[in-house]
Scaffold this motif. Sequence first.
Motif, PDB file in Angstrom:
ATOM      1  N   ALA A 155       0.895  -1.285   0.176  1.00 56.34           N
ATOM      2  CA  ALA A 155      -0.046   0.040  -0.047  1.00 56.34           C
ATOM      3  C   ALA A 155       0.890   1.465  -0.026  1.00 56.34           C
ATOM      4  CB  ALA A 155      -0.841  -0.168   1.235  1.00 56.34           C
ATOM      5  N   LEU A 156       1.885   1.190   0.990  1.00 56.85           N
ATOM      6  CA  LEU A 156       2.657   2.368   0.574  1.00 56.85           C
ATOM      7  C   LEU A 156       3.427   2.666  -0.658  1.00 56.85           C
ATOM      8  CD1 LEU A 156       4.969   2.411   4.276  1.00 56.85           C
ATOM      9  CD2 LEU A 156       2.771   4.053   3.339  1.00 56.85           C
ATOM     10  N   ARG A 157       3.893   1.454  -1.158  1.00 58.84           N
ATOM     11  CA  ARG A 157       4.483   1.757  -2.505  1.00 58.84           C
ATOM     12  C   ARG A 157       3.598   2.334  -3.561  1.00 58.84           C
ATOM     13  NH1 ARG A 157       6.260  -4.061  -1.538  1.00 58.84           N
ATOM     14  NH2 ARG A 157       8.455  -3.626  -0.450  1.00 58.84           N
ATOM     15  N   GLY A 158       2.385   2.038  -3.267  1.00 61.91           N
ATOM     16  CA  GLY A 158       1.242   2.369  -4.189  1.00 61.91           C
ATOM     17  C   GLY A 158       0.983   3.863  -4.086  1.00 61.91           C
ATOM     18  N   LYS A 159       1.442   4.464  -2.969  1.00 65.78           N
ATOM     19  CA  LYS A 159       1.321   5.985  -2.606  1.00 65.78           C
ATOM     20  C   LYS A 159       2.715   6.675  -3.220  1.00 65.78           C
ATOM     21  CE  LYS A 159      -2.198   5.444   0.960  1.00 65.78           C
ATOM     22  NZ  LYS A 159      -2.988   6.392   0.460  1.00 65.78           N
ATOM     23  N   GLY A 160       3.690   5.790  -3.524  1.00 60.18           N
ATOM     24  CA  GLY A 160       4.984   6.347  -4.306  1.00 60.18           C
ATOM     25  C   GLY A 160       6.046   6.328  -2.894  1.00 60.18           C
ATOM     26  N   VAL A 161       5.676   5.563  -1.886  1.00 63.96           N
ATOM     27  CA  VAL A 161       6.942   5.499  -0.871  1.00 63.96           C
ATOM     28  C   VAL A 161       7.780   4.259  -1.120  1.00 63.96           C
ATOM     29  CG1 VAL A 161       7.391   5.185   1.605  1.00 63.96           C
ATOM     30  CG2 VAL A 161       5.634   6.676   0.892  1.00 63.96           C
ATOM     31  N   GLY A 162       9.090   4.401  -1.400  1.00 64.78           N
ATOM     32  CA  GLY A 162       9.919   3.542  -1.595  1.00 64.78           C
ATOM     33  C   GLY A 162      10.572   2.671  -0.399  1.00 64.78           C
ATOM     34  N   VAL A 207       9.339  13.981   3.134  1.00 65.17           N
ATOM     35  CA  VAL A 207       9.119  12.999   4.477  1.00 65.17           C
ATOM     36  C   VAL A 207       7.923  13.311   5.341  1.00 65.17           C
ATOM     37  CG1 VAL A 207      10.393  12.797   6.952  1.00 65.17           C
ATOM     38  CG2 VAL A 207      11.726  13.443   4.839  1.00 65.17           C
ATOM     39  N   GLN A 208       7.386  14.524   5.055  1.00 66.93           N
ATOM     40  CA  GLN A 208       5.961  14.803   5.618  1.00 66.93           C
ATOM     41  C   GLN A 208       4.823  13.767   5.097  1.00 66.93           C
ATOM     42  OE1 GLN A 208       5.889  18.757   5.183  1.00 66.93           O
ATOM     43  NE2 GLN A 208       6.470  19.525   7.307  1.00 66.93           N
ATOM     44  N   ARG A 209       5.016  13.988   3.665  1.00 64.79           N
ATOM     45  CA  ARG A 209       4.015  13.059   2.893  1.00 64.79           C
ATOM     46  C   ARG A 209       4.074  11.521   3.212  1.00 64.79           C
ATOM     47  NH1 ARG A 209       5.322  16.570  -1.816  1.00 64.79           N
ATOM     48  NH2 ARG A 209       6.759  14.948  -2.524  1.00 64.79           N
ATOM     49  N   MET A 210       5.437  11.023   3.310  1.00 60.78           N
ATOM     50  CA  MET A 210       5.656   9.845   3.807  1.00 60.78           C
ATOM     51  C   MET A 210       5.067   9.354   5.259  1.00 60.78           C
ATOM     52  SD  MET A 210       9.121   7.471   4.043  1.00 60.78           S
ATOM     53  CE  MET A 210       9.950   8.490   5.096  1.00 60.78           C
ATOM     54  N   ALA A 211       5.185  10.477   6.043  1.00 63.43           N
ATOM     55  CA  ALA A 211       4.587  10.054   7.220  1.00 63.43           C
ATOM     56  C   ALA A 211       3.068  10.080   7.197  1.00 63.43           C
ATOM     57  CB  ALA A 211       4.979  11.255   8.240  1.00 63.43           C
ATOM     58  N   ALA A 212       2.618  11.021   6.488  1.00 58.02           N
ATOM     59  CA  ALA A 212       0.951  11.059   6.374  1.00 58.02           C
ATOM     60  C   ALA A 212       0.537   9.823   5.883  1.00 58.02           C
ATOM     61  CB  ALA A 212       0.732  12.201   5.403  1.00 58.02           C
ATOM     62  N   ALA A 213       1.344   9.219   4.737  1.00 60.00           N
ATOM     63  CA  ALA A 213       1.083   8.046   4.221  1.00 60.00           C
ATOM     64  C   ALA A 213       0.836   6.697   5.021  1.00 60.00           C
ATOM     65  CB  ALA A 213       1.734   7.659   2.948  1.00 60.00           C
ATOM     66  N   CYS A 214       1.967   6.664   6.050  1.00 64.57           N
ATOM     67  CA  CYS A 214       2.232   5.612   6.812  1.00 64.57           C
ATOM     68  C   CYS A 214       0.933   5.821   7.849  1.00 64.57           C
ATOM     69  CB  CYS A 214       3.312   5.672   7.480  1.00 64.57           C
ATOM     70  SG  CYS A 214       4.876   5.268   6.591  1.00 64.57           S
ATOM     71  N   ASN A 215       0.525   7.056   8.426  1.00 65.18           N
ATOM     72  CA  ASN A 215      -0.440   7.289   9.219  1.00 65.18           C
ATOM     73  C   ASN A 215      -1.752   6.750   8.714  1.00 65.18           C
ATOM     74  OD1 ASN A 215       1.642   8.036  10.988  1.00 65.18           O
ATOM     75  ND2 ASN A 215       1.185  10.068  11.059  1.00 65.18           N
ATOM     76  N   ALA A 216      -1.981   7.101   7.947  1.00 66.01           N
ATOM     77  CA  ALA A 216      -3.291   6.702   6.976  1.00 66.01           C
ATOM     78  C   ALA A 216      -3.601   5.024   6.811  1.00 66.01           C
ATOM     79  CB  ALA A 216      -3.391   7.300   5.529  1.00 66.01           C
ATOM     80  N   LEU A 217      -2.462   4.364   6.845  1.00 65.32           N
ATOM     81  CA  LEU A 217      -2.614   2.931   6.854  1.00 65.32           C
ATOM     82  C   LEU A 217      -2.400   2.421   8.236  1.00 65.32           C
ATOM     83  CD1 LEU A 217      -0.248   2.427   3.703  1.00 65.32           C
ATOM     84  CD2 LEU A 217      -2.987   2.226   3.709  1.00 65.32           C
ATOM     85  N   GLY A 218      -1.738   3.131   8.881  1.00 65.55           N
ATOM     86  CA  GLY A 218      -1.355   2.224  10.295  1.00 65.55           C
ATOM     87  C   GLY A 218      -2.745   2.046  11.168  1.00 65.55           C
ATOM     88  N   GLY A 219      -3.721   3.046  11.105  1.00 70.52           N
ATOM     89  CA  GLY A 219      -5.001   2.815  11.886  1.00 70.52           C
ATOM     90  C   GLY A 219      -5.827   1.629  11.609  1.00 70.52           C
ATOM     91  N   LEU A 220      -5.288   1.015  10.306  1.00 73.71           N
ATOM     92  CA  LEU A 220      -6.228  -0.235   9.787  1.00 73.71           C
ATOM     93  C   LEU A 220      -5.491  -1.491  10.241  1.00 73.71           C
ATOM     94  CD1 LEU A 220      -6.393   0.819   6.023  1.00 73.71           C
ATOM     95  CD2 LEU A 220      -7.968   1.001   7.575  1.00 73.71           C
ATOM     96  N   LEU A 221      -4.487  -1.476  11.124  1.00 75.73           N
ATOM     97  CA  LEU A 221      -3.829  -2.614  11.653  1.00 75.73           C
ATOM     98  C   LEU A 221      -4.158  -2.865  13.064  1.00 75.73           C
ATOM     99  CD1 LEU A 221      -0.122  -2.005  10.091  1.00 75.73           C
ATOM    100  CD2 LEU A 221      -2.154  -3.450   9.189  1.00 75.73           C
ATOM    101  N   GLN A 222      -4.282  -4.034  13.389  1.00 76.72           N
ATOM    102  CA  GLN A 222      -4.776  -4.416  14.896  1.00 76.72           C
ATOM    103  C   GLN A 222      -3.658  -5.282  15.326  1.00 76.72           C
ATOM    104  OE1 GLN A 222      -7.236  -2.978  16.713  1.00 76.72           O
ATOM    105  NE2 GLN A 222      -7.746  -1.538  14.775  1.00 76.72           N
ATOM    106  N   PRO A 223      -2.968  -5.014  16.449  1.00 76.28           N
ATOM    107  CA  PRO A 223      -2.120  -5.799  17.129  1.00 76.28           C
ATOM    108  C   PRO A 223      -2.512  -7.290  17.248  1.00 76.28           C
ATOM    109  CG  PRO A 223      -1.927  -3.899  18.231  1.00 76.28           C
ATOM    110  CD  PRO A 223      -3.281  -3.831  17.476  1.00 76.28           C
TER     111      PRO A 223
END
Length: 225
Positions: A155-162, A207-223
Amino acid sequence: MGTVGTLRSAGVRAGDEVVVPAYGSAEVARAVVELGAVPVFADVDAESYCLDPAAVADVVTRQTAAVVAVHRFGRPADVAWMREVGQRHGLLVLVEDEPGVRPEEAELRREHARYLDGRLSGVRTPAPAAGHSYERYVVRVPGNGRPDRDAFARALRGKGVGCKVPVQAPVYRMPGLRRDVFLPETERAVDETLALPVDAGMTRREVQRMAAACNALGGLLQPAF
């Protein structure tokens, strides 16, 4: 001189056991095999990804001649503690550096890392440590192990994060080095870690865009429990 030459010059002989990291590249373990010695894999510390000195002590036998520690992702191994273990057991302790970055680049990487440390949510950020150059900024993706980490990475790669998975398998599962062992911290690190780019040439906006992309996905994960 290289690992083989260093071990040979230090008196390590064919048949000797050499404790090596189970997490990372196979280069050190293959060098031990090339010498005719026997690589013995020890588990890693959960925060540094370097050899855990306590785990090293657990695998030492009368045949053990040396330990090879490796700095990982720009974070130094706990060399002082490792040498204490070596002294206690009469072992040679060698420390291998990974390819590093120039000091000026390291400072820019640290700036990016500090920003991410304070902004990222939904992933476990690297524990800070003195001398960390952040050759790679390695986070852990919570959830149920590799399927969640790999889906997160896609998903991150799909948002352009390498982003990249830094280690694909424990060294003890690689061809020519297979052993019937299971090291829990190594297994978890292989399944959960993901390296985010913090190149010195990146702008703060990137770096800000990468953080935003990560945070948008992180809430979908449950430990996992």
